[in-house]
Enzyme design. Structure first.
Site, mmCIF file in Angstrom:
data_model
loop_
_atom_site.group_PDB
_atom_site.id
_atom_site.type_symbol
_atom_site.label_atom_id
_atom_site.label_comp_id
_atom_site.label_asym_id
_atom_site.label_seq_id
_atom_site.Cartn_x
_atom_site.Cartn_y
_atom_site.Cartn_z
ATOM 1 C CD GLU A 82 -2.698 1.322 2.467
ATOM 2 O OE1 GLU A 82 -2.240 0.457 3.340
ATOM 3 O OE2 GLU A 82 -3.935 2.095 2.712
ATOM 4 C CE LYS A 119 -7.660 1.688 3.542
ATOM 5 N NZ LYS A 119 -6.488 2.401 4.257
ATOM 6 C CB CYS A 142 -4.828 -1.521 4.319
ATOM 7 S SG CYS A 142 -3.848 -1.679 5.744
#
Lengths: 300, 300
Positions: A49, A122, A159
């Protein structure tokens, strides 16, 4: 449980590295890792990431917005060129400047001909001490997605998404055979002794569970290195590496160390998705008539 | 991560045993285990799934419907009496006859004053070789539920439910601090060598993941014993025991062996639920605006 279908082997490439202070050097090093992974036979390659910089979310600092890029933009272009050259799929995690005041934590999905297949923004944004992501990243508005790449149908999550079974499920329901998780997670040094093992254990466990629940592969790519930002000070974050690939029953197929740069090249058999889901037919029995409450905050 | 609240310790009691051919003896033995667990300080006590009989779902046989009971009925009554006597909460897994032709795989939840708080009817029903549950059990129509018992808010799910993150989530969203899973799962002896470790590993993993995702405790109660039914023959099922309690980060707090009767008495601190959820605030960030697809079968 005998194999019911001929194998369909695909080699995944996970790039685990540190981040230096200068973005240019991180991009150059990561492009180099893509080349090496491709030379080792990797066909679907994923970065960690926000590999282009140190983990700037350790503070809320307007200066850091300058790290963002448009998509497409120079970094996307560089990866597209390399993908085309080596005929590899690339998933690259970038800090996206979409418009003035609208930034995302985004992954680009590049097919093996170099074309930009799309982006994942995300969806779940954390906000914790030293992980002040809500300051920087507008929550994704593209939803959960799957891409049919040359080498397999993949989903990409990022994540904090990894803690949400909903995200994995919605991605798998669109046909993803492999879920990729570019990640930046580590220990607060002051907590490591008391909580470190439990924290890392929970992180690995929840991602492996997505493989179990959905009968698919999971590939998680984390960074290494102890990053104490000069503008922030303090103890910083000790990123715990340990990138891994889990098989369709959640078993660990390959795992990197906690503190050194590694390219994990991991062959997986996509025919195993069908095999596993036939023998553990969880998707058959979901009680979709009773899941309405999942769109509520709480049921109280 | 220091403790933010005074402890609120509750002792769980998990009853892992075998099943003999005669239901009466299984009920008597299980009632005895409840007494012993209570004497050891257990406050919320849970039986294994369908403890009253051997696992009859190894075949589709109309005779087996005679094993069912109404709720309330004689077995429920016996447990209510014992709950009242020892001031313990009891979760008992029963084969429920609801009406002619309508049977459920049900758990009764009995409070520490002996009152019947309610029932959970297994929502996800498996159907696999030797696990022919769809023949016997109408899928539950009571949904996912939580009960405020004298010693804590609990949720109850049953066996196959354990593979569904949706079930755990919907139960935790109603306030459950502990998820109980009465279970009957084991190995096909012919598969054990090649697949056994992976199968058990996936089973333990997915349940621990529910603790992680929801920041709550998970208690799974499985049977032991190799059951070859005389009416079915074959290799039977070798139930793998290994009942366990997972903490709020998914860590194993206690675990029974694979082949012997055990009472696990496990103290848990309910204040840890708040502590864990504050430090890992997953429930804060769920993207409920983007979860609509979860009520679909697939997104294709």
């Amino acid at each position: 449980m005998k194999r019911s279908a001929p194998g369909q082997i695909v080699k995944l490439g996970l790039l685990q590295t540190h981040a230096a202070t200068v973005p240019r050097s991180n991009v150059a090093r990561t492009l180099g890792l893509v080349e090496r992974a491709a030379q080792q036979g990797a066909q679907i390659i994923c970065t960690q990431e926000l590999f282009r910089s140190q983990y700037f979310c350790q503070s809320e600092d307007h200066e850091n917005f300058k790290l963002a890029e448009t998509i497409p933009g120079p970094t996307t272009d560089a990866f597209q060129k390399l993908a085309r050259k080596h005929k590899v799929v690339v998933i690259a995690s970038l800090f996206e400047k979409r418009a003035a005041g609208v930034y995302h934590n985004t992954a680009v999905i590049i097919d093996a001909d170099g074309s930009l297949l799309g982006s994942y923004r995300k969806m779940h944004i954390p906000d914790d001490p030293l992980f002040y992501e809500k300051f920087y990243f507008t929550p994704g508005d593209l939803g959960f997605r799957t891409w049919a790449t040359r080498y397999g149908k993949i989903g990409v999550l990022i994540c904090w998404d990894q803690w949400y079974p909903e995200a994995a499920r919605l991605t798998a329901m669109q046909g993803a055979e492999i879920l990729f998780y570019p990640t930046a997670i580590g220990w607060h040094p002051s907590e490591k002794k008391a909580q470190g093992e439990k924290q890392h254990g929970a992180w690995e466990l929840i991602q492996r569970s997505h493989a179990v629940a959905n009968g698919c592969y999971v590939a998680s790519v984390n960074r290494i290195g102890h990053e104490v930002l000069s503008s922030v000070g303090g103890d910083g974050i000790e990123f715990w590496g340990q990138s891994f690939v889990a098989g369709t029953s959640g078993e660990i197929l390959a795992k990197a160390g906690a503190d050194r740069e590694e390219i994990l090249v991991v062959p997986v058999d996509l025919a195993q998705v069908d095999q596993t889901r036939t023998h553990w037919p969880f998707l058959r029995d979901r009680r979709i008539d009773a899941y309405n409450g999942l769109t509520k905050r709480l049921i109280d």
